[in-house]
Design a protein around this motif. Sequence first.
Motif, short mmCIF file in Angstrom:
data_model
loop_
_atom_site.label_atom_id
_atom_site.label_comp_id
_atom_site.label_asym_id
_atom_site.label_seq_id
_atom_site.Cartn_x
_atom_site.Cartn_y
_atom_site.Cartn_z
N PRO A 48 -25.85 16.66 -35.18
CA PRO A 48 -26.95 17.35 -34.14
C PRO A 48 -26.16 17.28 -32.94
O PRO A 48 -25.25 16.79 -32.43
N GLY A 49 -26.84 18.38 -32.22
CA GLY A 49 -26.28 18.59 -30.75
C GLY A 49 -24.88 19.20 -30.41
O GLY A 49 -24.36 18.98 -29.31
N CYS A 50 -24.57 19.82 -31.59
CA CYS A 50 -23.06 20.46 -31.46
C CYS A 50 -23.28 21.77 -31.62
O CYS A 50 -24.07 22.36 -31.64
N ALA A 51 -21.93 22.37 -31.49
CA ALA A 51 -21.91 23.98 -31.19
C ALA A 51 -22.39 24.76 -32.55
O ALA A 51 -23.14 25.61 -32.49
N ILE A 52 -22.11 24.28 -33.90
CA ILE A 52 -22.44 24.70 -35.13
C ILE A 52 -23.96 24.60 -35.13
O ILE A 52 -24.65 25.75 -35.77
N GLN A 73 -29.17 27.55 -34.92
CA GLN A 73 -30.58 27.88 -34.71
C GLN A 73 -30.81 29.51 -34.29
O GLN A 73 -32.04 30.00 -34.17
N LYS A 74 -29.79 30.38 -34.24
CA LYS A 74 -29.93 31.67 -33.83
C LYS A 74 -29.51 32.53 -34.76
O LYS A 74 -29.71 33.74 -34.66
N ALA A 75 -28.90 32.05 -35.92
CA ALA A 75 -28.03 32.88 -37.07
C ALA A 75 -29.21 33.30 -37.69
O ALA A 75 -30.18 32.98 -38.07
N GLU A 76 -28.69 34.66 -38.32
CA GLU A 76 -29.44 35.11 -39.50
C GLU A 76 -29.25 34.42 -40.60
O GLU A 76 -28.38 33.50 -40.93
N ALA A 77 -30.49 34.60 -41.68
CA ALA A 77 -30.56 33.53 -42.84
C ALA A 77 -29.20 33.50 -43.74
O ALA A 77 -28.58 32.39 -43.98
N SER A 78 -28.80 34.55 -44.05
CA SER A 78 -27.52 34.51 -44.57
C SER A 78 -26.27 34.12 -44.28
O SER A 78 -25.18 33.63 -44.90
N LYS A 79 -26.14 33.56 -42.83
CA LYS A 79 -25.02 33.18 -42.14
C LYS A 79 -25.23 31.92 -41.65
O LYS A 79 -24.46 31.35 -40.85
#
Length: 241
Positions: A95-99, A104-110
């Motif tokens: 939690p709280g890291c770059a990934i 939180q913003k990525a499309e579902a497949s990614k």
Amino acid sequence: QVHSGHCIPRSSTTMFCCTCDDKGKSDVVPIVKSDLRPVLSPKETLGQQLDEAEHAERRTRQGYAYQLEVDAKDAQVGLKVDFKAGGLLCAAILPGCAIESYNQKAEASKIVCENDWLVDVDGAKGKQEMVALLKAGGRHTLTFYRPACLTVKFNKGPKPLGCQMVFQRDSTSFEVKDIDDGAVRDYNETASSDLRIKTRDVITSVNGTKGQAPNLVQACKQSRGSVELFIIRPPPDLWVV
């Protein structure tokens, strides 16, 4: 920061053979669920982004690669990886890291999920080299492979399972290192090629049980009658160094 199984000496990797005494007939259970789980933020349920089409895609036996960019300049990368013969398996996202921020913003497949394979970092495919690059921080182009997966169910009969299983002590899965005489080989002889249990396959649950790898191996040993294995396939050989 990258957390990985490399901190455990390779000499501590343990090999197990599972045995059983029941007799029966082989069977294959259709895939009804996936063991690929996005790590959810306490504030957002990323799983809500995964529509029915995405869930159906994850239930197929076809894996696929996806690419993303992360910038860990002001935050840790936040991956915990497990060293396998097939490559680096994503064991957890911190939690709280770059990934997590990317997810939180990525499309579902990614969305990066547990049990996705990390196969390339800035063109590097070697396991140690990828970890070293991520530990250095900064901006990186990452390629992940979402694996094909399947559930296999068969009755063991009077023979041992006949698989040599290896894992690292803090792992939540174990890997098929070799297949000897036993129930798995018998099952493979009658199964279609795409449903056979293979070396480098990763087992993440046994009879519905998940948890630490030693507990999964124990579940294999204690099972009687049918055994159900959830299998994560390794990435194609072109990714493995």
